[in-house]
Design a protein around this motif. Structure first.
Motif, PDB file in Angstrom:
ATOM      1  N   LEU A  24      52.721  30.154  37.838  1.00 49.31           N
ATOM      2  CA  LEU A  24      51.099  30.040  37.457  1.00 49.31           C
ATOM      3  C   LEU A  24      51.021  31.252  36.472  1.00 49.31           C
ATOM      4  CD1 LEU A  24      48.468  29.094  38.098  1.00 49.31           C
ATOM      5  CD2 LEU A  24      48.254  31.042  39.633  1.00 49.31           C
ATOM      6  N   TRP A  72      53.119  35.003  46.715  1.00 52.07           N
ATOM      7  CA  TRP A  72      52.256  33.583  46.923  1.00 52.07           C
ATOM      8  C   TRP A  72      53.195  32.791  46.434  1.00 52.07           C
ATOM      9  CZ3 TRP A  72      46.988  32.577  47.192  1.00 52.07           C
ATOM     10  CH2 TRP A  72      46.321  33.875  47.458  1.00 52.07           C
ATOM     11  N   LEU A  85      53.947  35.158  38.849  1.00 53.15           N
ATOM     12  CA  LEU A  85      52.583  34.804  38.263  1.00 53.15           C
ATOM     13  C   LEU A  85      52.162  35.876  36.883  1.00 53.15           C
ATOM     14  CD1 LEU A  85      50.739  35.911  41.912  1.00 53.15           C
ATOM     15  CD2 LEU A  85      51.029  33.707  40.990  1.00 53.15           C
ATOM     16  N   PRO A  89      47.115  36.090  41.509  1.00 50.31           N
ATOM     17  CA  PRO A  89      47.213  34.819  42.284  1.00 50.31           C
ATOM     18  C   PRO A  89      46.304  33.895  42.080  1.00 50.31           C
ATOM     19  CG  PRO A  89      46.585  36.752  43.530  1.00 50.31           C
ATOM     20  CD  PRO A  89      46.890  37.204  42.311  1.00 50.31           C
ATOM     21  N   TYR A 173      49.281  41.861  45.471  1.00 49.09           N
ATOM     22  CA  TYR A 173      50.087  40.724  45.400  1.00 49.09           C
ATOM     23  C   TYR A 173      51.277  41.100  44.516  1.00 49.09           C
ATOM     24  CZ  TYR A 173      47.703  40.944  40.540  1.00 49.09           C
ATOM     25  OH  TYR A 173      47.021  41.417  39.359  1.00 49.09           O
ATOM     26  N   LEU A 175      53.755  40.065  41.111  1.00 58.07           N
ATOM     27  CA  LEU A 175      53.908  39.220  40.107  1.00 58.07           C
ATOM     28  C   LEU A 175      55.174  38.373  40.166  1.00 58.07           C
ATOM     29  CD1 LEU A 175      52.401  41.594  37.603  1.00 58.07           C
ATOM     30  CD2 LEU A 175      51.527  39.293  38.203  1.00 58.07           C
TER      31      LEU A 175
END
Length: 183
Positions: A24, A72, A85, A89, A173, A175
């Motif tokens: 993403l 994620w 990422l 996220p 989170y 990466l």
């Protein structure tokens, strides 16, 4: 999560997780990263193939979640596909509605979920604006920075500075999640 995905999880509970094949970027675009793309370099320097098919993007959006590690993933039927990422996220879309004292700012995630509350905001050393929302932590999409700047100038959001390297730890989170090593 889609019912068909839940059914596949029950039918095939032991499908191995997948890493590195989906990413993403900071604009909210999904990228497929096959073996040759992964070998060519890390994300986001080498992005891969952007997912353009609307139904596939909608399917990924509906089945996008995170685990207890802050990694994620996209739940693709019985297989969990962990994402790389670029920035955060969530990628946040900001729209300004109205003018002057009547102006308000509508925020939603790149997956189409409405944001009801902005708890705080930060600016990193690259000039990117990040929001901590009731939907989670995300970067404001670059094409929406005009509306976001208006919200800052109006005193609605008051960004604090934070180095980007500190954000994943603070907001829990990862990466670039890696497989969990079992000992």
């Amino acid at each position: 999560m889609d019912d068909i995905v839940k059914a596949a999880l029950k039918k095939w509970p032991n499908v191995p997780d997948c890493y590195g094949w989906l990413a993403l970027d900071a604009r909210g675009d999904w990228y497929m990263r096959d073996d040759s793309i992964q070998a060519a370099g890390p994300f986001p320097q080498v992005k891969g193939s952007r997912v353009n098919h609307d139904k596939l993007k909608e399917f990924i959006n509906r089945n996008y979640d995170h685990d207890e590690r802050g990694a994620w993933f996209f739940q693709n039927g019985p297989q969990r596909v962990y994402l790389q990422l670029e920035a955060s996220p969530l990628v946040l879309v900001v729209r300004k509605a109205g003018e002057g004292a009547q102006a308000c700012y509508v925020v939603e995630t790149h997956t189409g979920q409405a944001v009801q509350q902005i708890r705080a905001c930060w600016l990193d050393e690259h000039g990117r604006l990040f929001l901590d929302t009731d939907r989670g932590f995300g970067v404001v999409r670059s094409m929406d920075m005009d509306a976001a700047a208006d919200a800052v100038e109006a005193g609605i959001w008051a960004p604090q500075e934070m180095p980007f390297a500190e954000m994943p730890g603070r907001f829990h989170y990862d990466l670039n999640p890696q497989p969990v090593r079992r000992t």
